[in-house]
Structures are given as C-alpha cells and as structure tokens.
Design a protein around this motif. Structure first.
Motif, PDB file in Angstrom:
ATOM      1  N   TYR A  51       0.851  -1.180   0.000  1.00 46.06           N
ATOM      2  CA  TYR A  51       0.000   0.000   0.000  1.00 46.06           C
ATOM      3  C   TYR A  51       0.888   1.231   0.000  1.00 46.06           C
ATOM      4  CZ  TYR A  51      -3.635   3.226   1.431  1.00 46.06           C
ATOM      5  OH  TYR A  51      -4.504   4.272   1.480  1.00 46.06           O
ATOM      6  N   PRO A  52       0.636   2.309  -0.678  1.00 47.39           N
ATOM      7  CA  PRO A  52      -0.535   2.605  -1.509  1.00 47.39           C
ATOM      8  C   PRO A  52      -0.443   2.114  -2.959  1.00 47.39           C
ATOM      9  CG  PRO A  52       0.816   4.546  -1.216  1.00 47.39           C
ATOM     10  CD  PRO A  52       1.497   3.463  -0.499  1.00 47.39           C
ATOM     11  N   PRO A  65     -11.213   9.806   3.852  1.00 51.45           N
ATOM     12  CA  PRO A  65      -9.816  10.202   3.646  1.00 51.45           C
ATOM     13  C   PRO A  65      -9.300  11.095   4.771  1.00 51.45           C
ATOM     14  CG  PRO A  65     -11.270  11.340   2.114  1.00 51.45           C
ATOM     15  CD  PRO A  65     -12.096  10.334   2.824  1.00 51.45           C
ATOM     16  N   GLU A  77      -4.426   1.368   6.677  1.00 53.68           N
ATOM     17  CA  GLU A  77      -4.166   2.090   5.428  1.00 53.68           C
ATOM     18  C   GLU A  77      -4.355   3.583   5.635  1.00 53.68           C
ATOM     19  OE1 GLU A  77      -6.120  -0.626   5.510  1.00 53.68           O
ATOM     20  OE2 GLU A  77      -5.724  -1.927   3.799  1.00 53.68           O
ATOM     21  N   SER A  78      -5.412   3.885   6.381  1.00 51.05           N
ATOM     22  CA  SER A  78      -5.730   5.273   6.636  1.00 51.05           C
ATOM     23  C   SER A  78      -4.623   5.948   7.447  1.00 51.05           C
ATOM     24  CB  SER A  78      -7.052   5.294   7.396  1.00 51.05           C
ATOM     25  OG  SER A  78      -7.562   6.564   7.499  1.00 51.05           O
ATOM     26  N   ASP A 127      -1.821   6.698   5.165  1.00 54.13           N
ATOM     27  CA  ASP A 127      -2.162   7.922   4.459  1.00 54.13           C
ATOM     28  C   ASP A 127      -1.869   9.144   5.316  1.00 54.13           C
ATOM     29  OD1 ASP A 127      -3.052   6.402   2.426  1.00 54.13           O
ATOM     30  OD2 ASP A 127      -5.201   6.674   2.817  1.00 54.13           O
ATOM     31  N   VAL A 167       1.794   9.962   5.411  1.00 54.09           N
ATOM     32  CA  VAL A 167       2.195  10.547   4.128  1.00 54.09           C
ATOM     33  C   VAL A 167       1.731  11.992   4.054  1.00 54.09           C
ATOM     34  CG1 VAL A 167       1.868  10.390   1.646  1.00 54.09           C
ATOM     35  CG2 VAL A 167       2.207   8.319   2.975  1.00 54.09           C
ATOM     36  N   LYS A 168       0.516  12.211   4.496  1.00 54.17           N
ATOM     37  CA  LYS A 168      -0.022  13.578   4.499  1.00 54.17           C
ATOM     38  C   LYS A 168       0.803  14.479   5.424  1.00 54.17           C
ATOM     39  CE  LYS A 168      -3.670  16.551   4.219  1.00 54.17           C
ATOM     40  NZ  LYS A 168      -4.278  17.056   2.990  1.00 54.17           N
TER      41      LYS A 168
END
Lengths: 358, 125, 284, 121, 644, 147
Positions: B20-21, B96, F127-128, F131, F134-135
């Motif tokens: 992932y990603p 998100p 996964e979140s 993210d 990364v953010k």
C-alpha cells in the motif's frame, strides 16, 4: 544502598496504553511499585444517564477495542435476561463465533506484544502477521476490523452466509497451521523460557486471594473459566478450561497459547453446529431491576452490574473488567523482579487499561 | 533457536507486505466506511439523530438540513439500520485523511419542491 | 609509510559509508527475515541526515560534548586499524568512545539514560575482556599485537583460532547491540528503558553517535576479517557468513538480561578462550 | 436478578470479610450505587467455584465505611474508585489515593452522585 | 653538596616536624609547611640532577651513623612496644617483641662483622621516589593546611590538634625519603618502622573509636610486615653476608640461593603488607577514617609506595625464579579482585583505596613479570598513579567538606555545585582510565610484557575491563546536572581555599602533562633504571610512540587527535544556546522544575533519582572479601612453600 | 545538492514516530501497531516507532484527551525537537468520539496541541494511518517551503 526511582509510563514504548508505575529499584531489582491510573479514565459508566440503553451498546463496545464484541455481548445478555428476551439459537452460536475469533486475535496480539516485551521482535511480527487473518474475517463478516458492532439486544445484527462459513473454515486452518509452526518457539525456546520461567510467580493461593481472573488465575492452577457458566452457546459446545500450575509468566504464556488453539476449535464447533433460524428477536419494554452478568473475555472474567428503573436511561451501569481484577495481583508480583522483567510481568496479565479505567 | 526455520523460510519466500498505496486491496463487501446521505430521499425524520450513540448527527426538519460531524462519527451503522427510507448508507471506502476540521452539511430541497418533483416523477411513471 | 597513511585515511573516510551501508543491508535482511518488505538500503543515511537537521535539544552541555569525542575515538580506531597499528591500542581507544558515550548519558539527570548507561557499562564489562582475549590469541599466534604482523603471518588465523572467532562473535553481538544482548540500547524502541543510553541524545547528537556506530561496525568487520587475512575473498565470505549468522541469531532469540549476559557471555567466552589458548599453546 | 443478596450492616462487614476470606471466597468486586436519598448501596460480590454471593451494605454518603483492603488486598482499587466517584470515605485503606485514583483536580468530586449531577468541569 | 642534599631531604623534615609540634599559630605553621615543601621539592630536583650516587656518611652527631640508626631503631621499637602495652593488646606486644628480639640477634651477632659499605645510595628508582615525595608529598601537606582548618572547624574542636597532625605528616616525608635513599637494609628497616608509626598516629588522629580501631589494625598488619622484615635481615645476611642492597643486586638474574630467595620472599611479604596487598587490604581501607590529606599521602607518594618500592627494587635479584612468576600472579590477582570490590562500593574513598591496591597490584605484577618492559611499566605506573591518585584524594576531601558526604551517589550533579572540584575530579578519573594518559599506557605495557603468560594477561585484561565500570560511572554522575541558565558555572558555586585549590590544580596539570610527557619520562627516568639491571632496551621511543616487538603505543598522535576532538567538542558545547536545554525524558510526566527530574507520581511529585549498579550480590565486600583473602593467603603459602 | 537539500531529503524519507495513547479504547492503538507488522510494514517509508519523543519527528495521538493526560500530551509534544508534526487518529482523537460528553473528557487532541493531520475512523484503518503519515510529510514539506 542507593535506590533508583523511575517513572514507568504513562508514555512508554513498551506500554501500548498509558499507565504509570513509580518503581523503586535496587541494583535493577524492583523494591516497590506504586501505580497511577486515570490516564484513560473517561467516565463512560456515567454516560448511561445521557444515552439510552440501546445507544449504550456502542459505548460499552468502546470500553475496549480489543474485546469490543464481548463487552457488547455481556451488556446485551444482561438486558435480555432482565427484559426476558428469548434470543434465537443461531444468534447465540454466532455470538460464540465472533467472541472466540476475538479471543484468537486478542491472544495472538498479546503473544506478539509479550514477545516484544522481552525483545523478540520477529516473534512479534509473526504473531501479528497471523492475526491479520482474523482481522480480515472480522472485516469481511462484520464490516469493521476491530469494533465489530454486531450485537443488539435480542440477537445479532449480521448473519454469516454459507460462503463466509467455508471461507472462515479455510482461514482458520491456515491460522492453526501457522500458529503451530510457532509452537516450538513459544513454548520451548530457551531464551523465551529463561525470560519467563520463574518470573512473576503467583502461587495458587495468592492468585485466588488477590482476586485474579482469567488466564492469570488459570495459569496458577485454578480451572475457572466463565465460559463454564454456559452463556451464549457454550453449554452446547465441548470445552475444557486450559490450566497450568506454575503461576509464572511462562505458565500464562502457555495458557494463552493453548487457548488460541482451543478457540479455533470452538469456532469450528460452532460453525458446524450452527443452527438455522432468525438472528434476532425484537425486545420491547424498558429495563427494570438489578442484574449481574459474567462472561469470559480474553483477559478473564468480565462482570456487568446493571440497574434499571423502567426508563430508557439506566440507573447504574458498572463494569468490572478483568484487568481491574488483575491489577492487585500484578502489584504483588512486581517486587523482586528485575527491571527488564517489569514489562514482561506487566504484560503477563494482558493489561487492558482502557477496560480498567473505563 | 526454534525460530530459525521460520525466519529462514520468510527470507526465501515472498514478503507478506501489501505494498500500500501502490497495491490496494478491494474492500470487503459490507465494510462500514463513510456515512452518506442521499439527501433527496431523506425525510428528516430524526430517527438517525435519536439513535446515534455518538450524537454526531443533527437533523432539522423545518430547515430541511442534515448535518454530520464526521470527526465524531464512530461508523457503527446504527443510523443506517434505523433509517426508514434507506437514504443513509455506508460506502465501502474509509474517510480520507485531512488537514482541516470538517463538517458535513446537507441542505435538502424545500419540502414543496420535493413533493412536486416526486409527484412529477409519479406522473411520468 | 606514506602509502599506508593514505590508505588508512581513505579507509577512515570510507568507513562510515561502509558501516551505513552494512546497517542498511542489515535492516533490509532483518525485515525479510520477519517477512516484511523492509526499508530502502539507504535508509540509515536518510535517518542520519534528518537527525542532523533537527533542532538541537540537550539536557546539558556534556551531551553535546560527549558524542563528538565518541565519534573522534571511533574514527581514530578505524584509522589506527588502517595503519595496521597495535590491537590493544585500538581497543583502548575504543574504550574512550564507550566511556564518553556513557558519561554523556550519565550527565543527564534522567533515570532512563542513567540506567542505560549503567547497562552499557555492564556490556563493556562483558565484551571488553572477550575482545582483549581475542587480541591476546592473535598475539600468541603471530607473536605480536600488531595488525601488520597478522598480515605478515601469511596463513589464515581461523583454523588455529576457531573458538576465538566464536568469542569475537559474542563481543560482536554485544557491541552491535543485537539480540540477545541488545541490553543497554536496542535498535527498536520497544524496550523497558526507552533506548537506554541513547534516551537523552537527540537530533544532531544522536546522528553523531549513529555515525560513530557505523565506524564501529566497520572496525568490527575489519577485526573479523583478520581471521582470514590472506585473501580478500576469504575475508569477505567469512564476514558475510558471520554477519548473516548474527542477523539470524538476532531474530531467533529474545533479549536477555544483563545478569544473564555477564554470566553467559563472560562465562562461555572465557571458557572458549581458555580452551583455544590452551590448545594453541600445546600446538606451538 | 437470580442471585440472592444478603443485607449486612457496617458492623458486620469486617467479620464478614474475614469469614469469606477464610472460606476461600474470591472477592469479585464492589459496586456502589447512589440511591438518590443521600445513601449509597455498597454491593460486595464474592465468588467461589463460579458461584456468586452478594452482600448489600447501605451507608449514608457522609459515613466512613471500613475498608476490607486489609483482608482482601484486591479491594484496594475498587474502594479508591468508589472514593473517587462517590466521595465515600473508607477507613484503613491499604493505599489511599485521596480521591485522585482517576480524577485530576479539574474534575469535580464525586461525579457519580446523583445530587451533584456534574457535567464536564 | 650531596650530603647536604641528603641531609635536607631526610633530616630537615624531622626538624620541621619538631618545629611544627611547637607552633600553635596558623601563620607560622603555614610558613614552615610551605617552606619545608619548597625545600624538599627543590632538593629532590637537585638530587635528581646529580644522578645516581652511593654514599657512606662518616659520622652523624659525632656518632657512627650505623650505630645511630641502630639506636634509633631500638628506640622506635620500644615506642611501638610502649604503644602496644598501652593498648593492652597481646597481639601487638607479641609482634613488637618478635621484632625487637630478631633485631637484637641481628645486631648482636652479625652487624659488627659486616663490611662497611655505602649505607646510602640512589639510582633512578630512588630518585623518582624522592621526586614524588618532594612534589606530590609537599603539595599534599600544603593542601592539609587549608583542609585541617576547615576540618577542625567542622569537628568543633576547642583546642587545635594541628601541631600533632603536621608533626607526623611532615615527619612522614622525611621517613619516606630516608627509606628510599637507604642502601643498607638495616636502615631501610628503621625508616620502614618509622612510616608504620607515623601512619598509626595519623590514622588515629581524629581520636574517634573507629579511627582508633582502624589505626590499631593498620599497626598490627604493618608490624606483621615488620616482623618479616626483621627476620629477612637475618636471613639475607646469613645467605649472602651482606645487607647492602647494592651488593644484593650486583648480580641480577644470577640464580639466587634458596635461602636468599626465602629472604626475598620475607622482604616481599613485608612489602605486601605495606602496600596493602591482599589479604592485608583492610588496613588501607580502614585508614580512610583519617583526614583526607593523610589518605592522599598514604596512597600517592608514601607508605604503600614504600611496599612496592621494595618489591620493585628487589625484582632484578629474583628475576627468572618461580617466586617471580608467583609474585606476578599475586599482583595481578589483587588488581582483578580489587577492581571487582571497587565496583561494589559507593564510598568514594573506598573506591580510591581499592583502586590504589589494584594499581599497586599491577606494579607488583610488573615486578614479578620481570622483563625490562614490565619493570619500566612498574616504575612509570608508580609516577602516574601517585600524581593522579593524590589529585583524586584531594578532590574527594574538598568535596566531602562541602557536601558532607563521601558517597558518590551524593555527588550527583556536583558540577553545578562545585564546578572546579568536579571538573578536576573528572580530569583525575580520566587520567586514571583513558588513553593516552600515563596510567593506561603503563597498563598497556604491563599487558604486552605479560604476553608469555596467557593467564596473567587474562587476569590483567579482566581487571582493566572492571576498572572501566567504577571510574566511568563516577565521572559521569559528577556531570549529571541540568543546564545552568547562563554559562558553565552556576551562581553560588563553591570556591576552595587557595591552599587547597592550588595543589589540586597543580596536580591536575601534572597528571595530564605527565601523560603527555610519558616518552620523556620513560627516556629520562625509567629506562636508565631498567638498563642498570636488564639487558636490552624495553621500548624504542621515537616520534612520541612506544614501540617494541609486541606492539606500538603512539602517545603524541593520540594526544593530538583525541585532544583536538575534545577541544573542538568543548568549544561546540560551550557555544550551545541556553534555549536548547530541555528537561530529561520522564515518560511525559515531567513537572518542569529547576532540578529537571521531578515527575508527577501517583501520590504527588516525586524526584526521579538514579542510582548506580553496584552488583552487590557479586562484588559486595562481604561476599568477596572472605574468598579473596583465602585465595590470597593460599597464594602466599604456595609462594613460601614453593621456595622451600 | 547542498547539505540542506540532503537533509530535507532525509526529513521526507525518515519520519520517526512516537505514539501516545491518550485515552483510546485500544482500537486505534492496535491499528497503529498493526502498521508496523509484516502486512503493512511502514518501515518501507522509513517510519520507525521510536517511542521516545526526543527522537521523534511525528507524534501520533490516539484517543480522547482527558484531564489527567492532557499535561502528559503537552509535555511529550514539547520534548520533541523541531521540525515536527502531529497526527490525531480516530474519532476520539479528532473530537472525543462517543465519549465527548463524559465528565472526564476534554475532547480532541487539537484542544491541547496543534494538529496537522486528522485521520478519521473508529478505529482508523491501518491504510488510513499510512495515508495520515504521508499527508504529515506533505505538511512538513509545506512548513519547510519545499512544496
């Protein structure tokens, strides 16, 4: 002799959750340990005064994210009993499936963290790798990896399709195979044994007098498991409590390791005997009266006291979680162990602080 | 030492890592992801607001608004269960990440407009 | 002499890159052993670069002083190795680095770094005698403590000192902070003493210590290579084999306590050394 | 509730604790319930071989209950918790957190009592 | 000229001591002590400049010097016997008689027939000792001026006892000079006993019960050595017909007879007692009750050094014998075990005491190894150890007066309270511990010279690993303080009296510079002595590097590179802005107090206090001492039995 | 490339994380830990769970802030040397989640320290969380003026 005074926690890499111990050490041997709690205390028992008894299901689920299902199950069972609901058998079996899946993932998670506590990183990785299979089962069958939210008063919210059942069976086979591949490491490895055997010993008498529950109690030689009470469908399944006699960290490791396999077996049994039928019944009315219910969490006996006064808000909700009962034994185990063994001993009770403090 | 077999096997087999990603697994069916409201269908009955354990929903029948605090939502899906018109649903994607505070505010069409529209649809049918 | 000097200088400059690269490969292989994908090989360099750019944060000025001295000493060790100098001398200079690292950790009135420092002392207590014994065994075979004489000896030392190689392995495990002896500070943070001796070093100071560690890695590999000093290929094979074994051991054992380390590492190490030395003296 | 709850008085409590301890009963926990009339119910839950027995002690809020942590060390946490949440004092606590087991100073004392229906501070 | 110098070195201290006994005022006392110290230092230099010599004083006070010394000897023994009787100790009386009778026998039956020879002589070893006494000893005495004033103020004495104190202190210097300059063993014996009496008086100076008990222990243990010495006189004479050291050493390495070896063993035994080697370590540890200048003097330049001096001095005579190898083992064993004992200690003075015994053990081992390199190592260690150890004792004394404790745990963060003393202590520790300083250089020499015996190397290596533990933790904890708001020195930092500060500072510079000058010291001090008795140079010293067949030690390059690194680091650290200071990591519960180590505990604020590991289960005195003593006594027995 | 460029490259390639559980139910905690495990293996991105605020670049906070742990959270944040970023994970960390109205709950993490990235979910998926990190690197990039 000079003593070291050490703050152990609340933020500490070996503690996944914040708890504080003021440790006094002499040549790295613990002389005394005084705990400080309250870092996770939210006061959610009190929320029953502003959330109705249906909403409380989601809240008690979040007492603890690792055994969320079992909290909700215990809560729902209490109210079902209080309100006289007749829960369908299929729902009871499904409850067993999910709660035993929770036990597997919780124990695997624990073995991983425990391995990490004595610095066995690769074992940690392997355990958590296996655990992901259970998380996948959770996600596929309930819609969430961790907080499954499947219980309602009167039954369960989701059903297991045939495909799911076969798939779970296949996954469990893999889990069993992979766990057995780790067996020799977990129960016979020299370094694991030397870090756990004889560490944090709780004798049979001590365990009982200090009120230990769950694997801690069973590792000290007591065959006591709340599942023997036969709630949900446990009265219809073959099941023997897992007991060890040494009462040390190794015994607790062994108990939990064997319980993983036991739970795999229980899920299999439940799936093969899964009766057809409804998964929930509507429950009318409002809770009234007092009730005490017990179920077996991965960490031990969980106890709910509920008092209703015929309104939609409960009068009193009290949750006695297993870690709450296991902390006094922990305090008794700590003096005399090495600093390096403190995380091992602390983790050996499988502490769930968010349970303890609610 | 018993771990040796295990680690050597790992070394010589593919890693368990899902990249992932770059590599995204298809979501499981029935995953409780983002809460969505088909505002055109919503009848602003407040059932979801009353059932929500997190009390993150705010429905105003008069103003025909539906508000959700996505930061407080716990994705339990109770609101979806109680919704009488199935305007609420949960997408199979998780919400998100964001750098800002968010709020979901939905304004339904005025009741008159909506009824008219529905009537028209019925007529057409 | 000049060429030797230049060679040593080149080695000193190259050492941190070698050490960093080895650490990177180490992390990648470790990840693979754990069935993970693992970080890029250059990850240690990214880490150190980032640390160099962090704000300085110290508990007191000694924390800024000590890493520099540690780094100097570690670099000097490699330089001395390049100069094919006296092994005992290298050993003593290595001690300088260790001592300053500990002093810096103890300079912080923080229980974690203090306990880490105490444990680091125990680690030194465990590996120092072993290292000296290895050097003594070299001297018994080659007749001097000079590295130059090891190279001049003309035959690989391993066949004569097999047990000493194991002893060096013990010292290596301790010095490289590998399980079961990653006691004073482990590479992963999940330890009861929060990276122990490194707790209070942060940012650029931590970066310097990391670079010093790379020098140490290079030096240790150099010392291992002395067991097969006659051919570069032999030395490389030996190193790769030994390091891989080290990684496997790291991944198949739990972390032990310092009490165990003192008993076991010292006990077994001493026993093996005595055995090998006695055997060696009979051979002579 | 199916289980039997026996009423006891404050004077009987220490003797009861001793007796239960002697019989090999495990202290499961204590539960405090505010009855809303200035008194609290203290429920003592004991367990032996998965059989629970309960004892109910009703005390005024301003009373000082005898602690059983001297007999059952396990009572230590729960008694401190009740002290936090209900403001009930215990005499002879093995380790007294002084009402700060969970609560920081910012939180009003005894948040679980009905008459002091507190929200967040 | 020579005679005057010797006279000044030996007799002037006696005269000054008598003067000091009579002076009741501080001012004159100061002048006398400082003047005596200056004269001793100057004379030692002058004597050193003159080089080796042999001397036979013709007459002293109109008497034959031999007769005079004999007379004084008996007088001294009578004093000891008197003390013994006063203490009503049968053991002491017996030991006293056991000395008087052999001495009487010796004087009666042999001395008259002895051929007259130079009763005074000096080679480089003696001259080094004289230099140490002259410089280090004098500095300690000067330090004593400031120290004793504070000490007595602290004790709250109504009437000062300083005259008595300085009497013995300065007398000690004279006795020591006499000891090292004597060529006749009979003379050595006299001065030997004089140091015993002086140390007895000084250890018991404070007059507390503990002080008295420990002084008595020191007395009987040293008298045991005295008995051995007295017997040795007879044995030496019987075996070789001479008691002159120069004669005994005339044929180094030439197989000594068994009888002579037995005599040497007795002398070494006497040396072991004086050097507090195992199993006699307890007297030196007990001597810590004395005021610090006494400890400093006993440990650095006098008393214990007399013991190793004798052993080193005789080394060439027993070279190549099994006695020699056993002595080496015995010394190395002491080094290893005392290092372990020091790890178990938090009492700073005890740590220093065990370290002293250990270092003397190394010197003894060097004597036993008996190669040119090892003898050079022993001689050089004598020097480096004296300077560094004196410095450390003086520092501990100053620290103790300020913080009221000699426990290293109480010295945490001393850098904030006594920046100068703490820095000097750290400097002293580093000179004891790290390359490129002298003590380590000599350890390197010792280990490499022991290469022939793996067992010896093993023990020395283990010992040197152990020393790292107790030195490093001590140095580290001194620095353990939060960052002061501005600059290095916290406000209100303590400053010692000049008479204390100056000796400390001078010794610190001395310790560092001695390390830097080690090639020079080797060339001008150690090598000439070694070459007197051994063939072949031990080391080839060029470009500041010691080189031998076994290895090289580069002093100058190390100094240059490590020094550059250190000073760069220091500059960097000093430029650190105060805003980069942060509280230590306390798991997120730090309260942000000034001390930096207070955290929020369950029942209120708690100070996080660290403590060292003392390994008390392994290294505790009560655990180890018994075993060590048994082993040491066995080794002594084996040594003696081996000769017979 | 100058040294600063190299350092900036390092900053983006090596975010060391310190995780603090404020008052989480363990759900998010365990998911944060799960990110380290073979399936997700965040070490691919150079992310290490370093455990010590003094070594960390990114603070990951799970759970509600309550009255006792708010000072702890602040202390940890203060002990991180800059440049640094904060990620709040899960409904509780974002706003207090289901517990917002409990008496001992202060609310989301941003009531105590500035938050750079919010990761929603109850609990947030691994996964979140990836993210989120990364953010956070994007945020760091912006802070450094590299974006």
């Amino acid at each position: 002799m000079a003593r070291t005074i050490l703050p152990f926690g609340p933020q500490h890499p070996v503690l996944p959750e914040p708890i504080h111990l003021t440790l006094e050490l002499e040549d790295e041997i613990v002389v005394s340990a005084v705990p400080a709690l309250g870092y996770v205390h939210r006061g959610l028992e009190k929320l029953c005064e502003v959330r109705d008894f249906h909403q409380m299901i989601q809240i008690v689920e979040r007492v603890c994210g690792i055994c969320s299902k079992i909290h909700a199950m215990c809560y729902c069972q209490s109210l079902e009993e209080m309100m006289g609901a007749d829960v369908p058998r299929r729902a009871k079996y499904l409850r067993v499936v999910w709660s035993e899946l929770h036990r597997i993932h919780s124990h695997l998670l624990w073995i991983g963290l425990f391995a990490d506590a004595f610095g066995f990183e690769s074992l940690f990785m392997q355990c958590w790798r296996i655990r992901e299979r259970i998380m996948d089962i959770n996600e596929a069958t309930t819609g969430n990896r961790v907080v499954v939210s499947v219980n309602v008063i009167g039954g369960v919210r989701r059903d297991l399709s045939r495909e799911h059942q076969t798939w779970i069976g296949e996954q469990l086979k893999l889990v069993e195979k992979e766990v057995l591949a780790l067996k020799s490491t977990i129960v016979s490895d020299y370094t694991v044994k030397s870090r756990t055997q004889g560490v944090g010993v709780l004798t049979k008498d001590q365990a009982h007098q200090l009120g230990a529950v769950g694997p801690v109690l069973r590792a000290s030689g007591w065959a006591q498991d709340a599942r023997m009470l036969g709630y949900a469908a446990f009265d219809e399944l073959d099941f023997e409590p897992v007991v060890e006699v040494d009462g040390d960290c190794y015994a607790r490791l062994a108990v939990r390791f064997r319980e993983v396999l036991q739970s795999v077996d229980l899920v299999r049994q439940a799936l093969t005997r899964l009766p057809e039928g409804e998964i929930s019944v509507p429950v009318k009315g409002k809770p009234n009266g007092e009730i005490i219910t017990r179920v077996e969490q991965p960490r031990g006996e969980l106890m709910y006291y509920i008092k209703g006064d015929d309104t939609k808000f409960l009068d009193r909700l009290r949750i006695r979680t297993p870690t709450f009962a296991n902390i006094p034994p922990l305090l008794a185990m700590l003096p005399g162990v090495e600093l390096a063994d403190v995380p091992v001993v602390v983790l050996s009770i499988d502490p769930c602080i968010s349970c303890t403090e609610r | 030492m018993f771990m040796t077999k295990n680690v050597l096997k790992n070394l010589f087999s593919k890693s368990a890592t899902r990249l992932y990603p770059a590599e995204v697994r298809a979501p499981f069916k029935g995953f409780r992801g983002m809460l969505e409201n088909a505002i055109d269908v919503c009848i602003f009955c407040k059932k979801c607001q009353l059932a929500c354990p997190s009390q993150c929903l705010k429905v105003d029948l008069k103003a025909r608004t539906w508000e959700c605090d996505p930061f407080a939502c716990v994705y339990c899906g109770v609101c979806v269960d109680v919704c009488p018109v199935a305007s609420l649903s949960m997408r199979d994607a998780y919400r998100p990440v964001t750098g800002e505070r968010e709020m979901i505010f939905m304004q339904g069409a005025p009741k008159a407009v909506k009824e008219k529209k529905e009537k028209k649809e019925k007529d057409e049918a | 002499m000049t060429s030797k000097f230049l060679l040593a200088l080149a080695l000193t400059i190259a050492a941190p890159f070698i050490g960093g690269l080895v650490t990177g490969i180490d992390r990648k292989i470790t990840a693979r052993l754990q069935s993970r994908y693992g970080p890029p090989i250059a990850q240690p360099f990214y880490d150190v670069l980032k640390l160099l750019g962090k704000d300085r944060m110290v508990v007191n000025m000694w924390q800024a002083l000590c890493p520099v001295v540690t780094l100097t000493a570690s670099a000097l060790c490699v330089f001395l190795f390049g100069m094919q100098a006296d092994l005992l001398l290298i050993f003593f200079v290595l001690t300088v680095g260790g001592v300053f690292l500990i002093m810096g950790a103890m300079a912080a009135p923080s229980p974690y770094s203090q306990i880490g420092a105490q444990r680091e002392l125990m680690q030194m207590l465990a590996y120092e005698p072993l290292l000296i014994l290895v050097f003594v065994s070299f001297s018994m075979v080659t007749g001097s403590f000079k590295i130059a004489d090891v190279y001049a000896y003309g035959r690989p030392l391993l066949p004569q000192l097999p047990l000493m190689f194991i002893v060096l392995g013990y010292a290596l495990t301790i010095k490289l902070r590998k399980s079961p002896f990653d006691i004073a500070a482990c590479h992963h943070a999940h330890q009861e003493i929060v990276r122990g001796v490194l707790t209070e070093y942060s940012g650029p100071n931590l970066a310097l210590i990391e670079i010093a560690h790379w020098f140490d890695v290079a030096l240790i590999l150099g010392l291992c290579s002395l067991f097969w000093s006659t051919s570069a290929l032999g030395a490389a094979t030996l190193l790769a084999g030994a390091y891989f074994l080290e990684l496997v051991i790291d991944n198949v054992t739990a972390r032990m306590t310092w009490r165990f380390m003192l008993q076991n590492a010292l006990g077994v190490g001493l026993a093996l050394s005595v055995l090998n030395i006695v055997w060696q003296s009979f051979n002579n | 509730m199916n289980d039997v709850i026996t009423r006891i008085t404050m004077d009987e409590l220490p003797g009861l604790a001793q007796k239960m301890f002697g019989e090999g009963q495990r202290l499961a926990t204590l539960t405090a319930v505010d009855l809303g009339d200035g008194t609290l119910d203290l429920l003592y839950h004991f367990d032996k071989d998965l059989v629970l027995s309960h004892y109910r002690l009703t005390v005024p809020k301003d009373a000082v209950a005898p602690s059983i942590s001297g007999v059952y060390f396990a009572a230590l946490l729960v008694e401190n918790e009740i002290k936090d949440q209900f403001g009930l004092n215990f005499s002879g606590l093995a380790l007294d957190f002084g009402g700060h087991l969970y609560l920081a100073d910012e939180v009003q004392n005894a948040p679980f009592c009905k008459l002091s229906l507190t929200k967040k501070a | 000229m020579l005679e005057y110098l010797v006279f000044l070195l030996v007799v002037l201290p006696v005269l000054s001591a008598v003067a000091l006994l009579c002076i009741k005022n501080e001012g004159p006392r100061k002048s006398v002590v400082i003047a005596t110290g200056a004269v001793l230092a100057f004379c030692s230099l002058a004597l050193f400049a003159g080089g080796s010599f042999q001397l036979r004083p013709q007459s002293m006070l109109g008497l034959d010097p031999d007769v005079l010394v004999t007379g004084l000897d008996f007088a001294l023994l009578a004093v000891i016997l008197g003390i013994a009787v006063k203490l009503k100790s049968p053991l002491l009386i017996a030991l006293g008689l056991l000395q008087i009778l052999p001495l009487g026998y010796f004087e009666y039956s042999f001395a008259r027939h002895a051929a007259a020879g130079p009763s005074l002589a000096a080679d480089n070893l003696s001259l080094i000792m004289v230099l140490l006494v002259g410089f280090v000893g004098s500095l300690v005495c000067v330090y004593g001026l400031g120290y004793m004033k504070e000490h007595e103020a602290h004790l709250g004495l109504k009437k000062t006892r300083q005259p008595r104190f300085f009497f013995f202190l300065v007398l000690f210097l004279g006795a020591m000079n006499g000891l090292v300059l004597s060529n006749s063993l009979a003379w050595v014996y006299f001065f030997w006993e004089a140091t015993t009496v002086c140390s007895f008086a000084l250890i018991g100076h404070d007059g507390t019960q503990e002080a008295r008990a420990n002084s008595v222990r020191a007395l009987w243990m040293n008298m045991l050595g005295g008995v051995a010495f007295a017997l040795a006189l007879i044995a030496v004479y019987k075996a070789s017909g001479t008691v002159l050291l120069s004669d005994l050493l005339a044929h180094p390495g030439g197989g000594a007879s068994l009888a002579l070896l037995a005599a040497f063993f007795l002398l070494c035994f006497a040396g072991f007692t004086k050097a507090a080697q195992l199993p006699f370590q307890s007297w030196l540890c007990g001597a810590m009750v004395a005021p610090t200048p006494v400890s400093a003097l006993l440990h650095s330049s006098t008393m214990v050094k007399a013991g190793v001096y004798l052993i080193l001095r005789l080394a060439p005579a027993y070279a190549g014998t099994s006695l020699s190898s056993l002595i080496a083992l015995f010394g190395a064993f002491a080094f290893l075990t005392t290092a372990a004992l020091a790890i178990g200690q938090s009492n700073a003075k005890k740590i220093l005491a065990y370290s002293t015994i250990g270092n003397l053990g190394v010197i003894v081992a060097c004597a036993g190894i008996n190669t040119p390199a090892s003898i050079a190592a022993g001689v050089m260690l004598l020097i480096f150890h004296a300077v560094s150890k004196a410095l450390l004792f003086l520092c501990v004394g100053a620290i103790e007066q300020r913080i009221g404790s000699r426990d290293i745990e109480d010295m945490r963060g001393l850098i904030a309270v006594m920046p100068r003393a703490a820095a000097l202590t750290v400097a002293g520790i580093l000179t004891m511990l790290l390359p490129p300083f002298g003590v380590l250089l000599t350890k390197w020499m010792a280990i490499e010279s022991a290469m022939a015996s793996p067992l010896l190397v093993l023990i020395l290596a283990l010992g040197s690993a152990l020393t790292v533990v107790f030195w490093t933790r001590w140095a580290g904890l001194l620095l353990s303080a939060p960052m002061p708001a501005a600059g290095l020195v916290a406000p209100g930092a303590a400053v010692q009296a000049a008479s204390m500060r100056i000796p400390m500072t001078l010794l610190a510079y001395g310790a560092v510079l001695a390390g830097l000058a080690s090639p020079l010291i080797y060339r001008s001090l150690a090598a000439p002595f070694v070459s007197l008795f051994y063939k072949g140079a031990a080391y080839d010293v060029s470009a500041g590097s010691f080189a031998s067949g076994a290895g090289t030690f580069s002093v100058y390059p190390l100094f240059l590179l490590l020094g550059a690194g250190f000073f760069y680091a220091l500059r960097l650290a000093r430029r650190l802005p105060a805003r980069s200071a942060s509280a230590p990591y306390l798991c997120g519960e730090q309260t942000g107090d000034a001390a930096g180590n207070v955290f929020r505990g369950p029942l209120g604020p708690v100070a996080a206090t660290p403590a060292n590991l003392y390994l008390s289960a392994i290294c505790g005195e009560e655990v180890l001492t018994r075993w060590i003593n048994v082993i040491a006594m066995t080794m002594l027995a084996v040594m003696f039995g081996g000769i017979l | 490339m100058s040294l600063t460029d190299w350092i900036n490259k390092g900053r983006l390639k090596s975010p060391w994380v310190v995780h603090f559980d404020c008052g989480s139910c363990n759900g998010c905690d365990i998911e944060v830990l799960a990110c380290l495990t073979p399936l997700y293996d965040v070490e691919r991105f150079g992310i290490l769970n370093i455990g010590n605020p003094k070594h960390a670049d990114v603070l990951v906070v799970t759970g509600t802030v309550n009255h006792r742990n708010k000072t702890v959270l602040k202390n940890i944040y203060d002990q991180m040397p800059g440049p640094k970023a904060v990620i709040a994970v899960g409904a509780c960390g974002l706003s207090g989640g289901v517990f917002r109205e409990a008496y001992n709950v202060v609310g989301g993490v941003d009531k105590v320290i500035p938050v750079d990235v919010y990761v929603p979910g109850c609990p947030a998926k691994p996964e979140s969380i990836i993210d989120g990190v990364v953010k956070a690197l994007d945020v760091v990039k912006t802070k450094l003026g590299l974006a």
